[in-house]
Design a protein around this motif. Sequence first.
Motif, PDB file in Angstrom:
ATOM      1  N   TRP A  34       0.878  -1.172   0.000  1.00 39.82           N
ATOM      2  CA  TRP A  34       0.000   0.000   0.000  1.00 39.82           C
ATOM      3  C   TRP A  34       0.910   1.214   0.000  1.00 39.82           C
ATOM      4  CZ3 TRP A  34      -0.279   4.300   3.068  1.00 39.82           C
ATOM      5  CH2 TRP A  34      -1.415   5.129   2.911  1.00 39.82           C
ATOM      6  N   THR A  35       0.490   2.260  -0.724  1.00 42.12           N
ATOM      7  CA  THR A  35       1.246   3.503  -0.687  1.00 42.12           C
ATOM      8  C   THR A  35       0.322   4.679  -0.963  1.00 42.12           C
ATOM      9  OG1 THR A  35       3.273   4.582  -1.481  1.00 42.12           O
ATOM     10  CG2 THR A  35       1.863   3.625  -3.150  1.00 42.12           C
ATOM     11  N   PRO A  67      -4.701  -3.221   2.626  1.00 38.43           N
ATOM     12  CA  PRO A  67      -3.542  -3.877   2.017  1.00 38.43           C
ATOM     13  C   PRO A  67      -3.945  -4.771   0.852  1.00 38.43           C
ATOM     14  CG  PRO A  67      -4.135  -4.955   4.080  1.00 38.43           C
ATOM     15  CD  PRO A  67      -5.026  -3.767   3.960  1.00 38.43           C
ATOM     16  N   ASP A  68      -3.042  -4.893  -0.118  1.00 34.86           N
ATOM     17  CA  ASP A  68      -3.307  -5.709  -1.302  1.00 34.86           C
ATOM     18  C   ASP A  68      -2.842  -7.147  -1.162  1.00 34.86           C
ATOM     19  OD1 ASP A  68      -4.645  -3.889  -2.854  1.00 34.86           O
ATOM     20  OD2 ASP A  68      -2.923  -3.311  -4.070  1.00 34.86           O
ATOM     21  N   VAL A 137      -3.973  -9.128   6.439  1.00 38.75           N
ATOM     22  CA  VAL A 137      -4.836  -9.932   5.574  1.00 38.75           C
ATOM     23  C   VAL A 137      -5.277  -9.067   4.405  1.00 38.75           C
ATOM     24  CG1 VAL A 137      -6.964 -11.281   5.422  1.00 38.75           C
ATOM     25  CG2 VAL A 137      -5.619 -11.299   7.541  1.00 38.75           C
ATOM     26  N   ARG A 138      -5.083  -9.588   3.210  1.00 40.44           N
ATOM     27  CA  ARG A 138      -5.428  -8.844   2.000  1.00 40.44           C
ATOM     28  C   ARG A 138      -6.875  -8.338   2.027  1.00 40.44           C
ATOM     29  NH1 ARG A 138      -7.711  -9.963  -3.045  1.00 40.44           N
ATOM     30  NH2 ARG A 138      -8.127 -12.127  -2.443  1.00 40.44           N
ATOM     31  N   GLN A 194       3.826   4.316   3.228  1.00 40.86           N
ATOM     32  CA  GLN A 194       3.949   2.927   2.786  1.00 40.86           C
ATOM     33  C   GLN A 194       3.525   1.974   3.888  1.00 40.86           C
ATOM     34  OE1 GLN A 194       7.945   1.837   1.525  1.00 40.86           O
ATOM     35  NE2 GLN A 194       8.317   3.939   0.865  1.00 40.86           N
ATOM     36  N   LEU A 195       2.943   0.858   3.479  1.00 44.99           N
ATOM     37  CA  LEU A 195       2.790  -0.333   4.307  1.00 44.99           C
ATOM     38  C   LEU A 195       3.458  -1.464   3.544  1.00 44.99           C
ATOM     39  CD1 LEU A 195       1.379  -1.835   6.763  1.00 44.99           C
ATOM     40  CD2 LEU A 195      -0.439  -2.378   5.128  1.00 44.99           C
ATOM     41  N   SER A 196       4.342  -2.184   4.219  1.00 48.94           N
ATOM     42  CA  SER A 196       5.074  -3.277   3.577  1.00 48.94           C
ATOM     43  C   SER A 196       4.940  -4.548   4.396  1.00 48.94           C
ATOM     44  CB  SER A 196       6.558  -2.928   3.426  1.00 48.94           C
ATOM     45  OG  SER A 196       6.740  -1.762   2.663  1.00 48.94           O
ATOM     46  N   VAL A 197       5.154  -5.686   3.712  1.00 44.51           N
ATOM     47  CA  VAL A 197       5.209  -6.995   4.360  1.00 44.51           C
ATOM     48  C   VAL A 197       6.422  -7.732   3.798  1.00 44.51           C
ATOM     49  CG1 VAL A 197       2.709  -7.140   4.710  1.00 44.51           C
ATOM     50  CG2 VAL A 197       3.724  -8.085   2.608  1.00 44.51           C
ATOM     51  N   PRO A 198       6.864  -8.802   4.469  1.00 47.05           N
ATOM     52  CA  PRO A 198       7.938  -9.606   3.875  1.00 47.05           C
ATOM     53  C   PRO A 198       7.555 -10.077   2.485  1.00 47.05           C
ATOM     54  CG  PRO A 198       7.639 -10.200   6.167  1.00 47.05           C
ATOM     55  CD  PRO A 198       6.508  -9.268   5.824  1.00 47.05           C
TER      56      PRO A 198
END
Length: 420
Positions: A34-35, A67-68, A137-138, A194-198
């Motif tokens: 997400w951005t 989040p995607d 969770v997407r 930004q939101l980031s995940v591994p």
Amino acid sequence: MNIPALLFAAILAFATVLPASGPAQAAPVWQAIWTTPLQSVPDLANPPGLYAKPEVAGRTVRQILYPDLDGREARLHLSNRYGSQPLVVERATLARSDGAGGLTAGKIAAVTFGGRAGLTLPPGAEADSDPIALPVVRDRALAVSLTLGPRQTMQAWHRIANRVNFISIPGDHAATASAADFRGRTTHYAWITQLSVPSTGTGSLVAIGDSITDGLRSTFGARHSWPEDLARRAAAEGLPPLAVLNAGISGNRLLSDSPCYGERLIGRFDHDAAMLPGVRAVILLIGINDIDFAATPPRRGLDCDAPHTQVAANDLIDGYKRVIEDAHRRGLRIFGGTLTPAALPPAREALRESVNQWIRHGGGFDGVVDFDAALRDPRHPARLLPAYNSGDGIHPSDAGYAAMAKAVPLTRLRDILSHP
């Protein structure tokens, strides 16, 4: 006495009492899911109502993100890129959102920065949070709650979030689940970019451009920008989940900065698109405001369309080439979106058509998304198809944004994103 033998025996004995160490835990490779890009808030004593800053000093601002992709943990990126004063965050949390200012039952995760609960960012600075122990969770809403310092102001925002975010009564309400203390409303995003995940192994796609990428005039709160529709289309067609990052700014131009509409795209491209973690491809749709704002009359006070720069087709083409070069330098594939119909007068329409001809056939882009062909009225090609017109002749309706998402060559993009 055999000293070497005794020394060897001592070393061997010492080694046997140490626990066997496992392989070093590798730091995660992060992927943005997400951005939102930021733009400066016009610094005026008495701004027009649309540009008035909400009161945030000593309050908690709760912003809703969708989040995607899934992730076992998360990371936030905060920015004071356009600030002239320090950004002071006293406390931050991440939790699941009910979408209406409250939090759903479950964990409220503390967000830390270098192990500390608070963060002070000097003007121009940015920072990542520590990893946050909250599974993502997407497509399930998350709430980021930031308690701000007692003198904090909003100096940069993403002005048109196309949804409501929430501002508390005075005090620290970052861990408050109820919406009752969040009585203020704002349609902006701020500070969080930004939101980031591994990393999932499949790269993310960035859609960058102006209001037509931002989703202006789509149904408020319904998440019907074309990038959001594209992510849903991927899921509906049974493809692996796709992170489509929306880096559109309403009013943005390719070649000119604006006091209201953000830094020109050739200036912000690296920061807002190319350097996002995990990005592998870009869709660029920009230029209609460069063509149109040259003819808008200057306004007294806050003239958002200034400078009213005249552009020729070669000016825009040279700008596209700069962005393409930047993308390729970063190892990214870049698709050019054709400029959509805007009911322009003849001279400006001829300029739009000339630019679209180069986008389609100039050979600069790695691929083309023909948004113009997807939206135009076959009987009046300079106009949007009536069913795709939101009412202003420029911005698509929800159906128009869905048609734009359908025009994207999704299978080819998936191949690019899966095989860097």
